[in-house]
Design an enzyme around this catalytic site. Structure first.
Site, mmCIF file in Angstrom:
data_model
loop_
_atom_site.group_PDB
_atom_site.id
_atom_site.type_symbol
_atom_site.label_atom_id
_atom_site.label_comp_id
_atom_site.label_asym_id
_atom_site.label_seq_id
_atom_site.Cartn_x
_atom_site.Cartn_y
_atom_site.Cartn_z
ATOM 1 N N ALA A 118 -10.674 5.595 -3.480
ATOM 2 C CA ALA A 118 -10.997 6.134 -4.796
ATOM 3 C C ALA A 118 -12.493 5.950 -5.025
ATOM 4 C CB ALA A 118 -10.196 5.399 -5.858
ATOM 5 N N GLY A 135 -7.552 4.152 -1.380
ATOM 6 C CA GLY A 135 -6.866 5.397 -1.733
ATOM 7 C C GLY A 135 -6.786 6.369 -0.559
ATOM 8 N N GLU A 181 -3.832 5.265 1.299
ATOM 9 C CA GLU A 181 -2.655 5.577 0.465
ATOM 10 C C GLU A 181 -2.350 7.078 0.496
ATOM 11 O OE1 GLU A 181 -4.584 3.550 -2.784
ATOM 12 O OE2 GLU A 181 -2.964 2.089 -2.908
ATOM 13 N N GLU A 187 -9.100 -3.092 -1.453
ATOM 14 C CA GLU A 187 -9.294 -3.184 -2.903
ATOM 15 C C GLU A 187 -9.548 -4.598 -3.381
ATOM 16 O OE1 GLU A 187 -7.007 -1.342 -1.375
ATOM 17 O OE2 GLU A 187 -6.678 0.561 -2.432
#
Ligand code: CAA
Length: 258
Positions: free
Chosen positions: A65, A109, A112, A132
């Site tokens: 992200a 992300g 993911e 993260e």
């Protein structure tokens, strides 16, 4: 249809969606996720497409992200803005098979997102991780949930708690990726796999996808019941008649997607 943050092309019945924010290593911001979602839904609705490949660049599938955006957020921003929830899981609504072709970094992300695809083909330079924790957050797009289902509790804990990366070979041993291929052959291999899938009965391919995904959502007994109902329903299709006739007549099947 053209998009600002993803490049799309079709090769026969295969659609390729390439994440395209190279300067930020394909960091996933809202604009990119909206473009990705729209491109996925458009190809899912296109009868001429039988399989979708999601890929990035040679250096990065996606480095997570977008930290420059998240750094400005407080609790109310993410809560009221439904961050992640709003536009990340569109990929799960796609009924056609989606292959992640991953080269370079698939972090946070990015990892993911790859795990939301149906399977991952990795280049030998791919690196996966959930870093993260190093940013003072937990994974937010399924890392703590999909990773232990894909690998093991031990490996998922190791990756999520230390934030370390694992290379393509380790990812294959752990079961996260289905195959590792030389980086310069990644798209050829992903395309070859996608073409094989497009030659199957498309409604049956969608059922296979649905049923395998169900294995992660339900009990074994319920999953078996679900699979059995899908299996029976195949016998209402022309493609089952054709597939079995072709086998008995020793010729390749010609599925009509009926
Ligand atoms: N967000 C925003 N920008 C990013 C980014 C990210 N996730 N990852 C990389 N970039 C940017 C860098 O800031 C840099 O931009 P500038 O040139 O403007 O400085 C550019 O991409 C190139 O990156 P680096 O110079 O850092 O490249 P590198 O080769 O030295 O390192 C890397 C590559 C190891 C991937 C490193 O960039 C990195 O660690 N990135 C962050 C990875 C990360 O922590 N991801 C998780 C994000 S949180 C998340 O995803 C939450 C969630 O679960 C949804």
């Amino acid at each position: 249809m053209s998009y600002e943050n993803v490049l799309t092309e079709t090769i026969g019945k295969v659609a390729v969606i390439r994440l395209n924010r190279p300067k930020a290593l394909n960091a996933l911001n809202d604009a990119l996720m909206i473009d990705l979602g729209n491109a996925l839904l458009a190809f899912d609705a296109d009868e001429n497409i039988g399989c979708i490949i999601v890929t990035g660049s040679e250096k990065a599938f996606a480095a997570g992200a977008d930290i420059t955006v998240m750094a400005r957020y407080n609790y109310m921003d993410v809560l009221k803005g439904e961050f992640i929830t709003r536009n990340w899981e569109t990929i799960r609504r796609v009924r056609k098979p989606v292959i992640a072709a991953v080269a370079g970094y698939a972090l946070g992300g990015g990892c993911e997102l790859a795990m939301m695809c149906d399977f991952i083909i990795a280049a030998d330079n791919a690196k996966f991780g959930q870093p993260e924790i190093k940013l003072g957050i937990v994974p937010g797009a399924g890392g703590t949930q999909r990773l232990p289902r894909a690998v093991s509790k031990a490996k998922a804990m190791d990756l999520c708690l230390t934030g370390r990366m694992m290379d393509a070979q380790e990812a294959e041993r752990a079961g996260l990726v289905s195959r590792v291929v030389p980086a310069d052959k990644l798209m050829d291999e992903a395309l070859a796999a996608a073409i094989v899938i497009t030659e199957m009965s498309q409604p049956v391919a969608a059922m296979v996808k649905d049923s395998v995904n169900r294995a992660y959502e339900t009990t074994l007994a319920e999953g078996i019941k679900y699979e059995r109902a899908l299996f029976y329903s195949c016998f209402a299709t022309e493609d089952q008649t054709e597939g079995m006739a072709a086998f008995l007549e020793k010729r390749p099947p010609s599925f009509k997607n009926q």
